[in-house]
Design a protein around this motif. Structure first.
Motif, PDB file in Angstrom:
ATOM      1  N   LYS A  66      24.399  59.816   2.658  1.00 22.89           N
ATOM      2  CA  LYS A  66      23.709  60.997   3.185  1.00 22.89           C
ATOM      3  C   LYS A  66      22.650  61.483   2.205  1.00 22.89           C
ATOM      4  N   GLU A  70      21.599  67.053   3.454  1.00 26.83           N
ATOM      5  CA  GLU A  70      22.298  66.787   4.709  1.00 26.83           C
ATOM      6  C   GLU A  70      23.805  66.966   4.604  1.00 26.83           C
ATOM      7  N   SER A  80      24.422  60.870  10.371  1.00 24.05           N
ATOM      8  CA  SER A  80      23.495  60.717  11.499  1.00 24.05           C
ATOM      9  C   SER A  80      22.228  59.988  11.066  1.00 24.05           C
ATOM     10  N   ASN A  81      21.782  60.215   9.814  1.00 26.71           N
ATOM     11  CA  ASN A  81      20.628  59.455   9.317  1.00 26.71           C
ATOM     12  C   ASN A  81      21.028  58.723   8.034  1.00 26.71           C
ATOM     13  N   THR A  83      21.152  56.692   4.784  1.00 24.01           N
ATOM     14  CA  THR A  83      20.064  56.368   3.857  1.00 24.01           C
ATOM     15  C   THR A  83      20.634  55.800   2.569  1.00 24.01           C
TER      16      THR A  83
END
Lengths: 306, 320
Positions: A66, A70, A80-81, A83
């Motif tokens: 994360k 976030e 959700s994203n 990285t």
């Protein structure tokens, strides 16, 4: 560690259960339903065991993917994203790269030295008869009871006087010494299981002591030596209390110490960074885990001093 | 015949360090090709290293606890037991002793209960699932610091999974590491998490040695599962329970890593165990000799506790 075989006796137990149930006149269908219920009941604790062990790993893995901001906004287990930012940041930092190299060197050194010193000692204790043998073995094994907490202050003071702070060789020697009682204990038991007759036969055929060690004992003892190697590497890789006092300069520390410092240095906690650092610290073990697991188990069980 | 009996009785009468006298009728005195100095050449490096790094420093530490530097950096002077007198009259010490008792016995209870529970569960599926054994052992390969980081994420008040689960049931999750009582609980759980693999494996090994005939007999007599566990399995597990108790107690009493990395003794000294107290006195106040008195005290407490467990264990063991 031999593989665990399920004893045959439970079959008898099940037979007894069936006999008891049959004699009490319970209808067969209830018995079968009971069986199913019991099977489910067996699995619930096992699922709990997996949850108990794996949750901390999964949560850490999740946070490591994360963004810093976030973490609070997106507390779900699956980012959700996702990285790799945190990993990039950790891998680019000096604190990780230098301590990783230090840990590798100290781990490798400890492994090599433990085997180099521990195996001949154990062989001598197991095979040779010599004066003071039992007393010397006791002197080697008893310090196993010394906790590293009791060593912190004295070892630090002695290292300061001897000018041995901030040196990898100091860590290697200290960790080897901490591992030796366990290594000798484990190997003595192992060597005693190798029949003396094999060596005597080789000896009659003209093999020297060195030849026997090299071509007979070493190959037979390989599994036990791998166990010691794994335990030695683990000890050096994870040890925290002594590296905490034996090093105090950036670039000299090992991974656990740098991870510990990471929590305090930045004002606001960098959770993804810490998580990524943690995951990267465990990664070498995870990669070979299925191969080393049985050696870890063997060492763990023997190490408890049964 | 008489010679054998004589040598046998002599061996039984011998002290423990002489117990492996060579069996009669076989020449075990030397391995072929062994010279007189070989055994010493082989064993000396190990003995010297262990003596220099483990044996000597501990004795040196105990000895140094009888000295003190009058001021920081000054040479130490002999003060006999003054460090210990100061220790016993310090409030911080008694506070840490208190916290240590909670930490050690809390971990013992949680660790033993969970260890038994999981060992029984694994025993039911023995041999079929190597995967489960691998999972069980996984925490053992993690450093204390890594475990602390994981549990701080897990128990974080804002995004931690534990509080997410609590919120799911419509309740407000507490800030675990900021509340004194709860922080100790988290420390106990983290410590138990790192130590549980050994407990489980020990108890599982014990379960496998139990003679199934005892259980069958009880089963035929109509004893239910709990009665069998309570009156047969657990008493027969006494030796393994003893070892795991000694180990858990040793590991928590002398454990510094988890506490230091998780809470650092806080909040409000709620998790300031004796190990933390020793560390603070030594490396924050730089009063090394006073810290050595605490360390010596911890070693003594550890020895006494171990003797105590062995005593209790003897009483509960079955006479077979």
């Amino acid at each position: 560690m031999t593989d665990i075989a399920r004893p045959d006796e439970p079959v008898a137990a099940v037979a007894a259960v069936n006999a008891v149930e049959a004699s009490s006149g319970a209808p067969k269908r209830t018995g079968r339903a009971k069986e199913t219920a019991r099977k489910i009941l067996v699995w619930i604790p096992l699922i709990l065991l997996v949850v108990w062990t794996v949750t901390p790993f999964l949560v850490t893995l999740s946070v490591s993917f994360k963004q810093r901001a976030e973490v609070f906004a997106d507390p779900g287990l699956i980012p959700s994203n996702p990285t790799f930012d945190a990993y990039g940041e950790v891998l680019a930092s000096d604190s990780f790269t230098t301590s990783f190299v230090n840990s590798l060197i100290v781990g490798g050194g400890t492994t090599a030295l433990s085997i180099l010193i521990g195996v001949p000692a154990a062989y001598a204790f197991a095979r040779f008869r010599f004066r003071g043998r039992h007393l010397l073995l006791l002197f080697t094994l008893l310090p196993r009871l010394v906790p590293s907490l009791g060593l912190m202050v004295p070892i630090y003071r002695l290292a300061v006087v001897a000018g041995l702070l901030d040196k990898r060789i100091t860590l290697i020697i200290v960790y080897t010494a901490m591992l030796l009682p366990l290594a000798v204990w484990l190997m003595v038991g192992f060597f005693q299981q190798i029949p003396r007759e094999i060596e005597e036969a080789a000896s009659v055929d003209g093999a020297s002591l060195w030849g026997r060690l090299r071509y007979i004992v070493a190959p037979l003892a390989a599994p036990a030596m791998i166990t010691i190697g794994v335990l030695a590497f683990r000890e050096a890789w994870n040890e925290f209390t002594l590296v905490l006092v034996l090093t105090n300069t950036p670039g000299k520390r090992t991974l656990p110490f740098e991870l510990y410092l990471m929590q305090g240095i930045e004002g606001i906690a960098n959770f993804p960074g810490e998580a990524a650092f943690t995951i990267l610290t465990i990664l070498p073990f995870i990669l070979v885990y299925t191969r080393i697991e049985k050696y870890v188990v063997a060492g763990l069980v023997t190490g408890s001093g049964k | 015949m008489t010679a054998t009996t004589a040598s046998k009785s002599k061996r039984n009468g011998a002290r423990w360090w002489q117990r492996s006298a060579p069996p009669p009728g076989r020449d075990n005195t030397a391995v072929i090709g062994q010279s007189k100095s070989t055994p010493y050449l082989f064993t000396l490096p190990a003995i010297l290293l262990v003596a220099a790094v483990l044996g000597f420093p501990v004795l040196y530490g105990v000895f140094q606890s009888l000295f003190r530097a009058p001021s920081l950096g000054a040479p130490v002077e002999w003060v006999s037991f003054e460090n210990y007198a100061d220790m016993f009259s310090s409030d911080d010490f008694w506070h840490s002793l208190n916290k240590t008792a909670v930490f050690v016995f809390g971990s013992l209870i949680v660790g033993t209960v969970l260890g038994l529970f999981f060992a029984f569960a694994l025993f039911r599926v023995l041999g079929r699932l190597r995967f489960l054994r691998a999972v069980t052992v996984a925490p053992y390969i993690i450093s204390n610091v890594a475990a602390a980081v994981m549990f701080r994420i897990l128990f974080n008040s804002q995004f931690g999974t534990v509080n997410r689960v609590i919120e799911f049931f419509g309740l407000d999750g507490p800030s675990w590491l900021a509340k004194p009582g709860l922080a100790m609980l988290v420390v106990i759980f983290t410590q138990v998490w790192t130590d549980l693999p050994l407990t489980i494996l020990l108890l599982l090994g014990g379960l496998m040695t139990i003679d199934q005939a005892h259980l069958d007999a009880a089963l035929v007599d109509g004893a239910d599962g709990w009665t069998r566990a309570r009156h047969i399995t657990i008493p027969l597990l006494a030796p393994q329970l003893l070892i795991s108790t000694v180990w858990l107690s040793y590991s928590t009493l002398t454990g510094l890593g988890v506490v230091l990395a998780l809470t650092g003794g806080g909040p409000l000294k709620a998790t300031q165990t004796m190990a933390m107290e020793m560390y603070s006195v030594a490396f924050r106040s730089l009063e090394f000799n006073r810290a050595l008195a605490i360390a010596t005290f911890i070693l003594i407490v550890n020895a006494l506790l171990t003797l105590g467990y062995v005593g209790i264990g003897r009483r509960f063991e079955y006479d077979q």
